[in-house]
Design a protein around this motif. Structure first.
Motif, PDB file in Angstrom:
ATOM      1  N   UNK A   1       0.825  -1.204   0.000  1.00  0.00           N
ATOM      2  CA  UNK A   1       0.000   0.000   0.000  1.00  0.00           C
ATOM      3  C   UNK A   1       0.866   1.263   0.000  1.00  0.00           C
ATOM      4  N   UNK A   2       0.308   2.326  -0.543  1.00  0.00           N
ATOM      5  CA  UNK A   2       1.000   3.620  -0.529  1.00  0.00           C
ATOM      6  C   UNK A   2       0.863   4.310   0.820  1.00  0.00           C
ATOM      7  N   UNK A   3      -0.130   3.892   1.588  1.00  0.00           N
ATOM      8  CA  UNK A   3      -0.332   4.450   2.924  1.00  0.00           C
ATOM      9  C   UNK A   3       0.760   3.908   3.855  1.00  0.00           C
ATOM     10  N   UNK A   4       1.503   4.805   4.482  1.00  0.00           N
ATOM     11  CA  UNK A   4       2.639   4.403   5.311  1.00  0.00           C
ATOM     12  C   UNK A   4       2.212   3.514   6.480  1.00  0.00           C
ATOM     13  N   UNK A   5       1.077   3.858   7.112  1.00  0.00           N
ATOM     14  CA  UNK A   5       0.595   3.077   8.249  1.00  0.00           C
ATOM     15  C   UNK A   5       0.233   1.654   7.830  1.00  0.00           C
ATOM     16  N   UNK A   6      -0.509   1.529   6.711  1.00  0.00           N
ATOM     17  CA  UNK A   6      -0.871   0.197   6.218  1.00  0.00           C
ATOM     18  C   UNK A   6       0.362  -0.588   5.785  1.00  0.00           C
ATOM     19  N   UNK A   7       1.316   0.100   5.160  1.00  0.00           N
ATOM     20  CA  UNK A   7       2.542  -0.566   4.723  1.00  0.00           C
ATOM     21  C   UNK A   7       3.292  -1.173   5.910  1.00  0.00           C
ATOM     22  N   UNK A   8       3.396  -0.400   6.991  1.00  0.00           N
ATOM     23  CA  UNK A   8       4.101  -0.880   8.180  1.00  0.00           C
ATOM     24  C   UNK A   8       3.382  -2.089   8.790  1.00  0.00           C
TER      25      UNK A   8
END
Length: 303
Positions: free
Chosen positions: A151-158
């Motif tokens: 995902x491009x969303x940093x929170x979802x990526x983490x």
């Protein structure tokens, strides 16, 4: 002697025919055939014994004829039910193809969902020996973690990367048994699919998701919720108890200071906004339960 020879000859031919028939069959057919042969011989022996008491030639030939007829009849009757026996063996002992091409086992498993892998505490919990059943992760859960990691969303990526790292750590752990179940996801509805899979395989779900836990429980699935375990292991605190609280920040309301206990419980200290960075002796005034734990309200105990 001639009678014994005929009997041996007939039994040998019968055994040869049965053996050839079974050798062309798969293991379930062989097993069922052996069971049918044993039952047929027993039934034949029971039916032929009274006939052996007849006088003359009847007592010699009738028992043999009845024995052969009964053996063949029972064998054919049992073999005709082989498919039903095979289904029974698969569902009870061997395993059969179920949800999305999944292989169902005799022993249930603990299905891990996305939230419990992202949480990460499953590793220490499993290695401590509390999880006695083997662990399994549906392929659609792995796919969801991969989607989050991409995902491009940093929170979802983490979160996605955290879940994949935890999954890899479980696979490499010498104290935990884990397998990936190949299953099809219906329209990307991970919660729906894992509940359906648990119901069909009679497995349990280990989760840290309150909504999934409630939905699965309503549908009759056994759920192991990490949040419930966390609450059960929290120390018992009642109004009137004394606590030492390290105040780390100011609260949202005026005059409040915020601290945390070792189990993660939030502590709200009245008139503690000026005590940030210090540890103070406090008296518990009230406890407010929440979905994710509890909030403890305290007053400073002045010396």
């Amino acid at each position: 002697q001639s009678t014994i020879f005929v009997i041996i000859l007939v039994v040998s031919i019968l055994a040869l025919l049965i053996t050839k028939r079974l050798m062309r069959s798969s293991f379930p057919y062989v097993f069922v055939g052996i069971v049918g042969l044993i039952l047929g011989l027993l039934v034949g022996a029971l039916l032929s014994y009274p006939l052996s008491l007849l006088p003359g030639v009847y007592g010699k030939w009738l028992p043999m004829i009845v024995n052969i007829f009964a053996t063949v009849a029972v064998l054919d009757l049992v073999m005709a039910q082989t498919k039903n026996f095979t289904k029974l063996f698969k569902s009870v002992a061997v395993g059969e193809t179920g949800f999305g091409g999944v292989n169902i086992n005799l022993l249930p498993e603990i299905l891990l969902d996305t939230s419990v892998l992202i949480d990460g505490r499953i590793i220490s919990l499993g290695e401590s020996g509390f999880l006695t059943l083997p662990l399994a992760v549906p392929s659609f859960v792995v796919d969801e973690l991969q989607r989050l990691a991409d995902s491009r969303d940093a929170s979802k990526k983490d979160k996605g990367r955290q879940g994949l790292e935890v999954l890899d750590a479980i696979k490499n752990s010498s104290k935990l048994s884990l397998r990936i179940i190949q299953g099809n996801s219906k329209d990307g509805q991970v919660d729906y699919n894992i509940i359906a899979l648990a119901r069909e395989t009679r497995s349990r779900i280990l989760t840290a998701d309150v909504v999934l836990s409630r939905s699965a429980t309503v549908q009759g699935v056994t759920v192991m919720n990490l949040l419930d375990l966390e609450r059960a292991l929290k120390p018992v605190i009642n109004p009137g108890d004394n606590l030492v609280v390290s105040i780390t920040q100011k609260g949202k309301e005026k005059g409040q200071g915020i601290g945390y206990l070792s189990d993660g419980s939030m502590v709200v200290v009245n008139n503690g906004d000026k005590l940030v960075g210090s540890s103070v002796q406090c008296l518990v005034t009230k406890i407010f339960p929440t979905l994710n734990g509890r909030i403890i309200f305290v007053d400073e105990v002045r010396q």
